[in-house]
Design a protein around this motif. Structure first.
Motif, PDB file in Angstrom:
ATOM      1  N   ARG A  31       0.811  -1.218   0.000  1.00 21.85           N
ATOM      2  CA  ARG A  31       0.000   0.000   0.000  1.00 21.85           C
ATOM      3  C   ARG A  31       0.846   1.271   0.000  1.00 21.85           C
ATOM      4  O   ARG A  31       0.284   2.371  -0.063  1.00 21.85           O
ATOM      5  N   ASP A  36      -4.790   5.271  -4.070  1.00 20.28           N
ATOM      6  CA  ASP A  36      -6.088   5.205  -3.414  1.00 20.28           C
ATOM      7  C   ASP A  36      -5.964   4.889  -1.923  1.00 20.28           C
ATOM      8  O   ASP A  36      -6.908   4.381  -1.296  1.00 20.28           O
ATOM      9  N   LEU A  37      -4.797   5.199  -1.322  1.00 25.42           N
ATOM     10  CA  LEU A  37      -4.580   4.930   0.100  1.00 25.42           C
ATOM     11  C   LEU A  37      -5.607   5.673   0.952  1.00 25.42           C
ATOM     12  O   LEU A  37      -5.805   6.883   0.800  1.00 25.42           O
ATOM     13  N   ASP A  38      -6.263   4.950   1.842  1.00 21.78           N
ATOM     14  CA  ASP A  38      -7.251   5.547   2.732  1.00 21.78           C
ATOM     15  C   ASP A  38      -6.552   6.121   3.962  1.00 21.78           C
ATOM     16  O   ASP A  38      -5.830   5.413   4.667  1.00 21.78           O
ATOM     17  N   VAL A  39      -6.763   7.408   4.225  1.00 21.93           N
ATOM     18  CA  VAL A  39      -6.127   8.108   5.346  1.00 21.93           C
ATOM     19  C   VAL A  39      -7.211   8.774   6.177  1.00 21.93           C
ATOM     20  O   VAL A  39      -8.092   9.453   5.638  1.00 21.93           O
ATOM     21  N   ARG A  40      -7.117   8.591   7.491  1.00 23.93           N
ATOM     22  CA  ARG A  40      -8.077   9.213   8.400  1.00 23.93           C
ATOM     23  C   ARG A  40      -7.327   9.937   9.513  1.00 23.93           C
ATOM     24  O   ARG A  40      -6.136   9.723   9.709  1.00 23.93           O
ATOM     25  N   THR A  49      -3.467   5.369   8.518  1.00 23.39           N
ATOM     26  CA  THR A  49      -3.817   4.874   7.190  1.00 23.39           C
ATOM     27  C   THR A  49      -4.362   3.455   7.291  1.00 23.39           C
ATOM     28  O   THR A  49      -4.218   2.782   8.315  1.00 23.39           O
ATOM     29  N   GLU A  50      -4.948   3.006   6.189  1.00 26.37           N
ATOM     30  CA  GLU A  50      -5.419   1.626   6.146  1.00 26.37           C
ATOM     31  C   GLU A  50      -4.273   0.649   6.362  1.00 26.37           C
ATOM     32  O   GLU A  50      -4.457  -0.450   6.891  1.00 26.37           O
TER      33      GLU A  50
END
Length: 272
Positions: A31, A36-40, A49-50
């Motif tokens: 990843r 398209d890495l999901d970051v919150r 991150t995911e």
């Protein structure tokens, strides 16, 4: 008749920690720099991150099979179990670097017994590097392919430097803002004035450079147990010393000071 040397007490745990690092590398690298890495943002306003979540889940799942009676402490999913043996995981130390595509980040894996870190593995797969240690085995690393004169990627033992004068020492301090917020900025500048060179290499990498003898002093604030536990066996087995900024041993004091040992007391005196 010959007798084999006794196995180091944590050899099997170190082997497992290295296996866990292989697993972590396979998850995180898949990843790294993904578009398209999901970051919150977590409640403490730090990013996650995911990949952070996936790495820690994978390691917890493996530990549940390999060491079902041990406890686990991880940055993302907290504490599980209350055994005297506790695995401590930072799935991606340097998440801000990871999500920006900067290759200086690490997975940190430690085993602590009664709160004392006895096994540590620091994996930096984006740099092709890994460091590890267990009590009584020394500290070791592998170099990235193509970075040594003979092309070797065999493990090599590492040791801190023998620099004994602050005027000849190299210092890594993380960030000025961190020291300012802790009320230590002026003391950091006083230390920087005493040493040969100061740089902010950042996160786990600074401590590994110290363990390899490439710099002599590392210090930072606002650090948790999972940020430090894996670093301590590597630094100490390489011959260094590891405390808080105020001199307490162990990873649970919110700050860290690692040195080659020869300079430790002098650095503490400057920072007091």
């Amino acid at each position: 008749m010959t007798t084999d040397a006794p196995e180091a007490p944590f050899a099997a745990d170190l082997a497992l920690a290295l296996e866990l690092a292989d697993l972590a590398d396979s998850v995180s690298l898949a990843r790294f720099r993904a578009v398209d890495l999901d970051v919150r943002t977590k409640p403490d306003r730090t990013p996650v991150t995911e990949a952070d979540l996936a790495v820690e889940r994978a390691l917890r799942d493996r530990l549940a099979i390999a060491r079902p009676d041990d406890g686990v402490l991880g940055e993302e999913f907290g504490t599980e179990g209350d055994a005297s043996r506790q695995w401590i995981i930072d799935p991606i130390d340097g998440t801000a670097n990871f999500l920006r595509g900067v290759p200086v980040w690490a997975t940190l894996i430690a085993l602590a017994v009664d709160g004392v870190p006895v096994v540590g593995v620091v994996a930096m797969p984006a740099l092709g590097r890994r460091w590890w240690a267990a009590r009584g085995t020394g500290a070791w690393t592998t170099d990235a392919p193509g970075t040594t004169s003979d092309g070797s990627v065999e493990p090599r033992r590492i040791a801190v430097s023998q620099v004994a004068d602050l005027a000849d020492a190299s210092l890594s301090f993380q960030s000025l803002a961190q020291w300012r917020d802790a009320g230590y900025r002026d003391r950091l500048l006083a230390l920087a004035d005493r040493v040969w060179r100061d740089r902010a290499y950042g996160d786990a990498w600074s401590y590994m450079l110290l363990a390899e003898g490439l710099l002599e002093i590392v210090g930072e604030f606002d650090v948790k147990v999972y940020d430090l536990a894996a670093l301590i066996p590597v630094v100490e087995e390489a011959g260094g010393r590891f405390t808080s900024i105020t001199g307490e041993p162990g990873p649970g004091h919110g700050s860290s000071l690692a040195t080659n040992g020869l300079l430790h007391d002098r650095v503490l005196d400057v920072l007091r």
